[in-house]
Structure formats: structure tokens, C-alpha cells
Design a protein around this motif. Structure first.
Motif, PDB file in Angstrom:
ATOM      1  N   GLU A 162       0.920  -1.356  -0.015  1.00 25.21           N
ATOM      2  CA  GLU A 162      -0.093  -0.131   0.043  1.00 25.21           C
ATOM      3  C   GLU A 162       0.825   1.508   0.033  1.00 25.21           C
ATOM      4  OE1 GLU A 162      -3.009  -0.324   3.287  1.00 25.21           O
ATOM      5  OE2 GLU A 162      -1.605  -0.524   4.671  1.00 25.21           O
ATOM      6  N   VAL A 163       0.382   2.347  -0.599  1.00 29.90           N
ATOM      7  CA  VAL A 163       1.204   3.380  -1.086  1.00 29.90           C
ATOM      8  C   VAL A 163       0.477   4.780  -0.767  1.00 29.90           C
ATOM      9  CG1 VAL A 163       2.302   4.521  -2.833  1.00 29.90           C
ATOM     10  CG2 VAL A 163       2.469   2.188  -2.876  1.00 29.90           C
ATOM     11  N   TYR A 164       0.932   5.632   0.285  1.00 31.96           N
ATOM     12  CA  TYR A 164       0.443   7.042   0.245  1.00 31.96           C
ATOM     13  C   TYR A 164       1.398   8.026  -0.601  1.00 31.96           C
ATOM     14  CZ  TYR A 164      -2.077   4.855   3.873  1.00 31.96           C
ATOM     15  OH  TYR A 164      -2.802   4.050   4.816  1.00 31.96           O
ATOM     16  N   THR A 165       0.611   8.866  -1.104  1.00 35.74           N
ATOM     17  CA  THR A 165       1.129  10.070  -1.958  1.00 35.74           C
ATOM     18  C   THR A 165       0.524  11.129  -1.737  1.00 35.74           C
ATOM     19  OG1 THR A 165       1.273   8.231  -3.752  1.00 35.74           O
ATOM     20  CG2 THR A 165       1.917  10.649  -4.150  1.00 35.74           C
ATOM     21  N   GLU A 166       1.339  12.128  -1.076  1.00 36.19           N
ATOM     22  CA  GLU A 166       0.702  13.336  -0.522  1.00 36.19           C
ATOM     23  C   GLU A 166       0.476  14.467  -1.658  1.00 36.19           C
ATOM     24  OE1 GLU A 166      -0.119  13.797   2.554  1.00 36.19           O
ATOM     25  OE2 GLU A 166       0.934  11.986   3.274  1.00 36.19           O
ATOM     26  N   SER A 167      -0.135  15.481  -1.284  1.00 43.06           N
ATOM     27  CA  SER A 167      -0.850  16.576  -2.165  1.00 43.06           C
ATOM     28  C   SER A 167       0.322  16.917  -3.259  1.00 43.06           C
ATOM     29  CB  SER A 167      -1.124  17.510  -1.418  1.00 43.06           C
ATOM     30  OG  SER A 167      -1.348  18.922  -1.975  1.00 43.06           O
ATOM     31  N   GLY A 168       0.007  17.045  -4.377  1.00 44.48           N
ATOM     32  CA  GLY A 168       0.861  17.633  -5.483  1.00 44.48           C
ATOM     33  C   GLY A 168       2.082  16.720  -5.826  1.00 44.48           C
ATOM     34  N   ASN A 169       2.213  15.534  -5.315  1.00 48.05           N
ATOM     35  CA  ASN A 169       3.205  14.612  -5.535  1.00 48.05           C
ATOM     36  C   ASN A 169       2.691  13.560  -6.764  1.00 48.05           C
ATOM     37  OD1 ASN A 169       5.984  14.583  -3.721  1.00 48.05           O
ATOM     38  ND2 ASN A 169       4.036  15.564  -2.848  1.00 48.05           N
ATOM     39  N   PHE A 170       3.772  12.787  -7.369  1.00 47.92           N
ATOM     40  CA  PHE A 170       3.520  11.780  -8.327  1.00 47.92           C
ATOM     41  C   PHE A 170       4.019  10.500  -7.734  1.00 47.92           C
ATOM     42  CE2 PHE A 170       2.068  12.993 -12.807  1.00 47.92           C
ATOM     43  CZ  PHE A 170       1.959  14.489 -12.144  1.00 47.92           C
ATOM     44  N   PHE A 188       7.403 -10.001 -15.295  1.00 47.74           N
ATOM     45  CA  PHE A 188       5.957  -9.956 -15.907  1.00 47.74           C
ATOM     46  C   PHE A 188       5.125  -9.990 -14.760  1.00 47.74           C
ATOM     47  CE2 PHE A 188       1.852 -11.317 -17.068  1.00 47.74           C
ATOM     48  CZ  PHE A 188       1.839 -10.471 -18.155  1.00 47.74           C
ATOM     49  N   LEU A 189       4.478  -9.009 -14.396  1.00 45.00           N
ATOM     50  CA  LEU A 189       3.643  -8.845 -13.229  1.00 45.00           C
ATOM     51  C   LEU A 189       2.341  -8.090 -13.731  1.00 45.00           C
ATOM     52  CD1 LEU A 189       5.902  -8.100 -10.299  1.00 45.00           C
ATOM     53  CD2 LEU A 189       4.929 -10.367 -10.729  1.00 45.00           C
ATOM     54  N   GLU A 190       1.216  -8.424 -13.533  1.00 52.13           N
ATOM     55  CA  GLU A 190       0.036  -7.624 -13.698  1.00 52.13           C
ATOM     56  C   GLU A 190      -0.269  -6.987 -12.310  1.00 52.13           C
ATOM     57  OE1 GLU A 190      -2.652 -10.897 -16.660  1.00 52.13           O
ATOM     58  OE2 GLU A 190      -3.090 -10.800 -14.516  1.00 52.13           O
ATOM     59  N   GLU A 191      -1.009  -6.018 -12.339  1.00 50.62           N
ATOM     60  CA  GLU A 191      -1.166  -5.142 -11.271  1.00 50.62           C
ATOM     61  C   GLU A 191      -2.766  -4.488 -11.192  1.00 50.62           C
ATOM     62  OE1 GLU A 191       2.000  -2.572 -10.988  1.00 50.62           O
ATOM     63  OE2 GLU A 191       1.294  -1.902  -8.856  1.00 50.62           O
ATOM     64  N   THR A 192      -3.032  -4.497 -10.012  1.00 50.77           N
ATOM     65  CA  THR A 192      -4.507  -3.652  -9.837  1.00 50.77           C
ATOM     66  C   THR A 192      -4.201  -2.644  -8.847  1.00 50.77           C
ATOM     67  OG1 THR A 192      -5.297  -5.342  -7.996  1.00 50.77           O
ATOM     68  CG2 THR A 192      -5.987  -5.477 -10.310  1.00 50.77           C
ATOM     69  N   TYR A 193      -4.835  -1.436  -8.838  1.00 52.56           N
ATOM     70  CA  TYR A 193      -4.823  -0.330  -7.976  1.00 52.56           C
ATOM     71  C   TYR A 193      -6.170  -0.384  -7.322  1.00 52.56           C
ATOM     72  CZ  TYR A 193      -0.360   1.758  -9.534  1.00 52.56           C
ATOM     73  OH  TYR A 193       1.223   1.810  -9.653  1.00 52.56           O
ATOM     74  N   TYR A 194      -6.392  -0.151  -6.029  1.00 52.31           N
ATOM     75  CA  TYR A 194      -7.615   0.276  -5.100  1.00 52.31           C
ATOM     76  C   TYR A 194      -7.147   1.657  -4.758  1.00 52.31           C
ATOM     77  CZ  TYR A 194     -10.913   0.949  -1.695  1.00 52.31           C
ATOM     78  OH  TYR A 194     -11.808   1.558  -0.974  1.00 52.31           O
ATOM     79  N   HIS A 195      -7.936   2.670  -5.087  1.00 57.02           N
ATOM     80  CA  HIS A 195      -7.569   3.931  -4.852  1.00 57.02           C
ATOM     81  C   HIS A 195      -8.732   4.486  -3.773  1.00 57.02           C
ATOM     82  CE1 HIS A 195      -4.763   4.976  -8.144  1.00 57.02           C
ATOM     83  NE2 HIS A 195      -5.352   4.426  -8.817  1.00 57.02           N
ATOM     84  N   GLU A 196      -8.039   5.454  -3.053  1.00 55.00           N
ATOM     85  CA  GLU A 196      -8.895   6.408  -2.051  1.00 55.00           C
ATOM     86  C   GLU A 196      -8.054   7.692  -2.055  1.00 55.00           C
ATOM     87  OE1 GLU A 196     -10.517   4.889   1.785  1.00 55.00           O
ATOM     88  OE2 GLU A 196     -10.832   2.981   1.019  1.00 55.00           O
ATOM     89  N   TYR A 245      -4.134   7.334  -1.685  1.00 57.93           N
ATOM     90  CA  TYR A 245      -3.977   5.967  -1.012  1.00 57.93           C
ATOM     91  C   TYR A 245      -4.140   5.086  -2.086  1.00 57.93           C
ATOM     92  CZ  TYR A 245      -4.746   1.324   1.374  1.00 57.93           C
ATOM     93  OH  TYR A 245      -4.612   0.151   1.396  1.00 57.93           O
ATOM     94  N   TYR A 246      -3.345   4.086  -2.403  1.00 55.14           N
ATOM     95  CA  TYR A 246      -3.822   2.872  -3.129  1.00 55.14           C
ATOM     96  C   TYR A 246      -3.151   1.685  -2.609  1.00 55.14           C
ATOM     97  CZ  TYR A 246       0.470   4.402  -6.111  1.00 55.14           C
ATOM     98  OH  TYR A 246       1.736   4.833  -6.353  1.00 55.14           O
ATOM     99  N   LEU A 247      -3.748   0.592  -2.741  1.00 55.95           N
ATOM    100  CA  LEU A 247      -3.227  -0.669  -2.605  1.00 55.95           C
ATOM    101  C   LEU A 247      -3.018  -1.252  -3.808  1.00 55.95           C
ATOM    102  CD1 LEU A 247      -3.101  -3.083  -0.214  1.00 55.95           C
ATOM    103  CD2 LEU A 247      -5.470  -3.935  -1.247  1.00 55.95           C
ATOM    104  N   ASN A 248      -2.010  -1.947  -4.084  1.00 54.39           N
ATOM    105  CA  ASN A 248      -1.259  -2.692  -5.214  1.00 54.39           C
ATOM    106  C   ASN A 248      -1.357  -4.328  -5.151  1.00 54.39           C
ATOM    107  OD1 ASN A 248       0.952  -0.109  -5.823  1.00 54.39           O
ATOM    108  ND2 ASN A 248      -0.926  -0.466  -7.044  1.00 54.39           N
ATOM    109  N   VAL A 249      -1.933  -5.038  -5.923  1.00 53.64           N
ATOM    110  CA  VAL A 249      -1.561  -6.443  -6.054  1.00 53.64           C
ATOM    111  C   VAL A 249      -0.989  -6.620  -7.169  1.00 53.64           C
ATOM    112  CG1 VAL A 249      -2.878  -8.610  -5.997  1.00 53.64           C
ATOM    113  CG2 VAL A 249      -4.187  -6.661  -4.912  1.00 53.64           C
ATOM    114  N   MET A 250      -0.017  -7.422  -6.984  1.00 53.05           N
ATOM    115  CA  MET A 250       0.794  -7.789  -8.550  1.00 53.05           C
ATOM    116  C   MET A 250       0.724  -9.427  -8.185  1.00 53.05           C
ATOM    117  SD  MET A 250       3.720  -4.964  -8.752  1.00 53.05           S
ATOM    118  CE  MET A 250       4.135  -4.825  -6.969  1.00 53.05           C
ATOM    119  N   ALA A 251       0.908  -9.879  -9.647  1.00 54.05           N
ATOM    120  CA  ALA A 251       1.268 -11.168  -9.807  1.00 54.05           C
ATOM    121  C   ALA A 251       1.458 -11.666 -11.290  1.00 54.05           C
ATOM    122  CB  ALA A 251       0.085 -12.090  -9.341  1.00 54.05           C
ATOM    123  N   GLY A 252       2.258 -12.765 -11.450  1.00 51.29           N
ATOM    124  CA  GLY A 252       2.562 -13.081 -12.782  1.00 51.29           C
ATOM    125  C   GLY A 252       3.304 -14.368 -12.703  1.00 51.29           C
ATOM    126  N   PRO A 253       4.163 -14.884 -13.513  1.00 48.44           N
ATOM    127  CA  PRO A 253       4.566 -16.270 -13.787  1.00 48.44           C
ATOM    128  C   PRO A 253       5.794 -16.413 -12.611  1.00 48.44           C
ATOM    129  CG  PRO A 253       5.138 -15.160 -15.719  1.00 48.44           C
ATOM    130  CD  PRO A 253       4.278 -14.210 -14.836  1.00 48.44           C
TER     131      PRO A 253
END
Ligand SMILES: O=C(O)C[C@@H](O)[C@H](O)C(=O)CO
Length: 274
Positions: A162-170, A188-196, A245-253
Motif C-alpha cells: 500500500e502506498v500514500y502519495t501526498e498532495s501535489g506529488n507523483f 512480468f507482473l499484472e497489477e491492480t490499483y484500489y484507490h482512495e 492512498y492505493y493498494l496494489n496487488v501484483m502477480a505473474g509467472p
């Protein structure tokens, strides 16, 4: 609507159990990553029997009891809002396992799925053991909670962060990708982002693009949206005044996170931090 952006669906499943997102079972272009968000009212129960997938249940908010096989983990969860920015508790559940989650309070749980090849021990991933990390300089700063990193050998496929990025940042920036099975250079990893976002009327921008631009979508992402990243670079930009805020899930071979920065933008890593 762009095909990589998913809005919350809020579908009642049973008494006190609401499905907010479901990215699995024929409802996704992703082959490796599955993802659901489930809301439980206090006292409500969600149950599932896994088949050929492993699962990481992340207690995003509220408190819950998780039973997986013969083990019961009580009073999990550390925060009322993800924006308290403290790590939370999660449970790794092996393939072919039956599990149940009971809300001790109103609870939001993220269910992160990926292929399970072997039977492994179910395992509590307690908040106190989560490795926290600060990344970046200037307007590229973010804080990371490594819930299930590749350095932790407890899963067959799953990576969760999970990742927090403050105002104005990338963040997820400079743009990077992991869509070639070409180790040791890239995995090779697919990914999902769940954002708040905080406050919740906020939005962020996320671009998903490949070198040849055969995939190139720039999305306005609102609170509780999910973005799918089947391939390509996937940076996130946060407007002034809002925290992401986002939560990342990654998976691949292969269960290794080895990314490749877009050469056009990699120069931003070479700047002095002043
Ligand atoms: O460091 C970041 O900005 C977070 C990203 O690395 C994010 O977890 C991701 O894109 C993983 O591939």
C-alpha cells in the motif's frame, strides 16, 4: 468509460455483506491477479472456499476475525480510515482453503488473489511486522507499507503493497513497467490499483501506456475506484490539496518485482534533492 477503470458496484451479497469490487472470474482481462473489496457490517460474515488461488485478506478498515482452515486470528485491523497511515493486519490464505471473515465492527476488507501452486501454511501478517519505506525526492515522494513483498517467502504468486502519495506529488513515477518475462532485467507482473483519496471528493490521474502506445489510457480516478494494469507504465499524479492512498496487488509467472523505468523520464531520478 475507459476499459481499465472500474467504479465501485456496491452489490449486496448477504445480510450485512456488500461487494464493492470484484475483478475476477471472467470479469477481468487479467490472467494472474484477482481482486475484491467486501464491506462487512458488525457481526456479518463473508465465507469462501479457495480453489487454485491463494488469497491475502487485508483488513483495510475496522476490526475483524479471520478463520482460515483450523486457525483463527482475532481482532485484526488497526484503523478506522486508511488515512490514519498506520500499517494494518492481513492474513495469507493458501489455495484450496476455506476461510471466513467476521466483522467485529463495520469493516472493509481487500481480498487479493493470485495463482496458488502449492499448499502453504496460512499466515498472519501483523501490522507490527510491516516494513515501512519512504521513496523519492522533490514532488515524487511517497510512503509504502510492504504487506507481501517478494523478500517474504510466504506466497506462491502474490505481491501486495500500500502506498500514500501526498498532495501535489507523483508516485509509480518515474513511469515504470513490468510486462516482460525477461529476468534479471524485468519481470512480468499484472497489477491492480484500489484507490482512495482524502478528502473523499478528491481525484487522481493515472496513465497506463506502452512504448508503442497501442495501450494509452489516462484516467480520472475517484475515491474507491479500481484501475487494472495488464501491461505498460502506470504513473499516478495527485492534485494539490488531496492525499492519495492505493493498494496494489501484483502477480505473474514469477514472484519477483523487477521493473523497467521509461527511459524518456528516468532522468528525474538523477536530480539533486534540494
Ligand atoms: O513506489 C511507488 O511509487 C509505488 C509503485 O512502485 C507501485 O507499488 C507499483 O507501481 C508497483 O509496480
Amino acid at each position: 468509460m475507459p476499459k481499465l477503470l472500474r467504479k465501485p458496484e456496491k452489490k449486496p451479497l448477504s445480510k450485512g455483506v456488500t461487494l464493492i469490487h470484484e475483478v475476477k472470474d471472467g470479469r477481468t482481462p487479467l490472467e494472474y491477479v484477482g481482486f475484491s473489496i467486501v464491506d462487512l457490517d458488525k457481526g456479518a460474515v463473508f465465507e469462501e472456499t479457495l480453489t487454485n488461488q491463494e488469497c491475502c485478506a487485508v483488513i483495510l478498515t475496522g476490526k475483524a476475525t479471520v478463520t482460515a482452515g483450523e486457525q483463527t486470528f482475532q481482532s485484526l485491523g488497526t484503523r478506522k480510515s486508511v488515512f490514519e497511515k498506520v500499517p494494518t493486519d492481513s492474513v495469507y490464505i493458501t489455495k484450496e482453503e476455506k476461510y471466513r471473515i467476521k466483522g467485529e465492527t463495520d469493516t472493509r476488507v481487500a481480498l487479493c488473489y493470485a495463482p496458488g501452486m502449492t499448499k502453504r501454511p496460512n499466515r498472519l501478517l501483523p501490522a507490527k511486522d510491516i516494513l515501512q519505506e519512504h521513496r523519492g525526492i522533490k514532488m515524487n515522494q511517497r510512503s509504502v507499507h510492504n504487506i507481501l513483498p517478494d523478500s517474504l517467502d510466504v506466497a506462491d504468486s502474490l505481491l501486495v503493497v500500500e502506498v500514500y502519495t501526498e498532495s501535489g506529488n507523483f508516485s509509480s513515477y518515474p513511469p515504470h513497467k513490468h510486462d516482460q518475462d525477461n529476468l534479471p532485467h524485468e519481470s512480468f507482473l499484472e497489477e491492480t490499483y484500489y484507490h482512495e483519496q482524502d478528502p473523499p471528493q478528491g481525484f487522481v490521474f493515472q496513465r497506463v501506456y506502452t512504448d508503442d502506445r497501442s495501450l494509452d489510457e489516462t484516467m480520472t480516478v475517484e475515491n474507491e475506484d479500481v484501475v487494472l494494469v495488464p501491461a505498460g507504465y502506470h504513473p499516478v499524479g495527485v492534485p494539490d490539496g488531496y492525499t492519495s492512498y492505493y493498494l496494489n496487488v501484483m502477480a505473474g509467472p514469477k514472484r519477483t518485482w523487477k521493473f523497467y523505468n521509461d527511459p524518456a523520464h528516468e532522468w528525474i531520478l538523477d536530480r539533486e534533492d534540494s
